[in-house]
Design an enzyme around this catalytic site. Structure first.
Site, PDB file in Angstrom:
ATOM      1  CD  GLU A 251      39.104   6.881  57.851  1.00  0.00           C
ATOM      2  OE1 GLU A 251      39.005   5.939  58.650  1.00  0.00           O
ATOM      3  OE2 GLU A 251      39.584   7.976  58.170  1.00  0.00           O
TER       4      GLU A 251
ATOM      5  CB  CYS B 223      44.269  -3.907  55.509  1.00  0.00           C
ATOM      6  SG  CYS B 223      44.460  -3.212  57.161  1.00  0.00           S
ATOM      7  CG  HIS B 224      41.077  -0.527  57.575  1.00  0.00           C
ATOM      8  ND1 HIS B 224      42.140  -1.124  58.214  1.00  0.00           N
ATOM      9  CD2 HIS B 224      40.214  -0.143  58.542  1.00  0.00           C
ATOM     10  CE1 HIS B 224      41.931  -1.092  59.523  1.00  0.00           C
ATOM     11  NE2 HIS B 224      40.766  -0.515  59.744  1.00  0.00           N
TER      12      HIS B 224
ATOM     13  CE1 TYR C  61      44.814  -5.131  62.142  1.00  0.00           C
ATOM     14  CE2 TYR C  61      42.957  -3.856  62.959  1.00  0.00           C
ATOM     15  CZ  TYR C  61      44.211  -4.416  63.152  1.00  0.00           C
ATOM     16  OH  TYR C  61      44.851  -4.267  64.352  1.00  0.00           O
TER      17      TYR C  61
ATOM     18  N   GLY D 263      44.638   0.832  54.824  1.00  0.00           N
ATOM     19  CA  GLY D 263      45.021   2.070  55.485  1.00  0.00           C
ATOM     20  C   GLY D 263      43.804   2.938  55.706  1.00  0.00           C
ATOM     21  NE  ARG D 264      44.969   7.720  59.129  1.00  0.00           N
ATOM     22  CZ  ARG D 264      45.124   9.034  59.065  1.00  0.00           C
ATOM     23  NH1 ARG D 264      44.107   9.834  59.171  1.00  0.00           N
ATOM     24  NH2 ARG D 264      46.312   9.546  58.900  1.00  0.00           N
TER      25      ARG D 264
END
Length: 185
Positions: free
Chosen positions: A91, A117-118, A137, A87-88
């Site tokens: 980051e 994923c992320h 991802y 997800g975010r």
């Protein structure tokens, strides 16, 4: 049974946070979900990412997820394994030096780590992917390349293990990723 640390944060991918958390608990493992600057009993906001035929995934507001441990109180030495959802949240979590150091501690101790994923953004920022075969991802491939890891393109419902690290591209891979992750315990 294993004691697993989950590092998570606001706008984590809902499925990648909740499903492994509940599945590991259902298997009898102990899971501590933490977020920097938040305490046990606090919540994080999640997002639901879906594949709806566009050039990338879509994002919708998910649930509130309750944390059950304090980030400031955890140490890699207290856990058997680490799980990093996508997800975010990765980051911005990768900008936190304490998070990066904690991730490195798991690798320095050769403990099992799973990233989906992320979540790979925490691994690349921590400098632990060089020389490893891993996936994420597809939009994260350039980060893996720059960190000198070897990006492996696999199906969205598959996972790959390289030594103590299990990686997967997105939430459809939960069954395979979790199977490979718990096999390392």
């Amino acid at each position: 049974m294993a004691k697993v640390l989950m590092i998570t944060g606001d706008f984590v991918e809902d499925y990648e946070n909740m499903v492994p958390y509940q599945a590991l608990l259902a298997m009898g493992h102990e899971v501590h979900a933490v977020c920097p600057d938040k305490r046990a009993g606090g919540t994080i906001a999640t997002s639901v990412h879906d594949f709806e035929g566009d050039q990338t995934y879509t994002e919708k507001r998910g649930h509130n997820f309750a944390l059950n441990a304090d980030f400031d109180a955890v140490s890699a030495s207290d856990f058997d394994a680490l799980y990093i959802p996508g997800g975010r949240s990765p980051e911005y979590l990768r900008l936190n030096k304490e998070v990066v150091n904690l991730v490195r501690d798991f690798f320095d101790s050769d403990k099992p780590v799973a990233s989906i994923c992320h979540g790979i953004q925490l691994l690349t920022a921590s400098g632990v992917v060089e020389g490893r075969k891993l996936t994420a991802y597809p939009a994260c491939k350039p980060e893996i390349d720059l960190a000198r890891g070897e990006y492996v393109e696999i199906a969205m419902d598959d996972a790959i293990t390289d030594r103590n690290l299990v990686t997967a591209p997105a939430w459809p891979a939960h069954p395979e990723m979790l199977k490979q992750f718990v096999a390392l315990f």
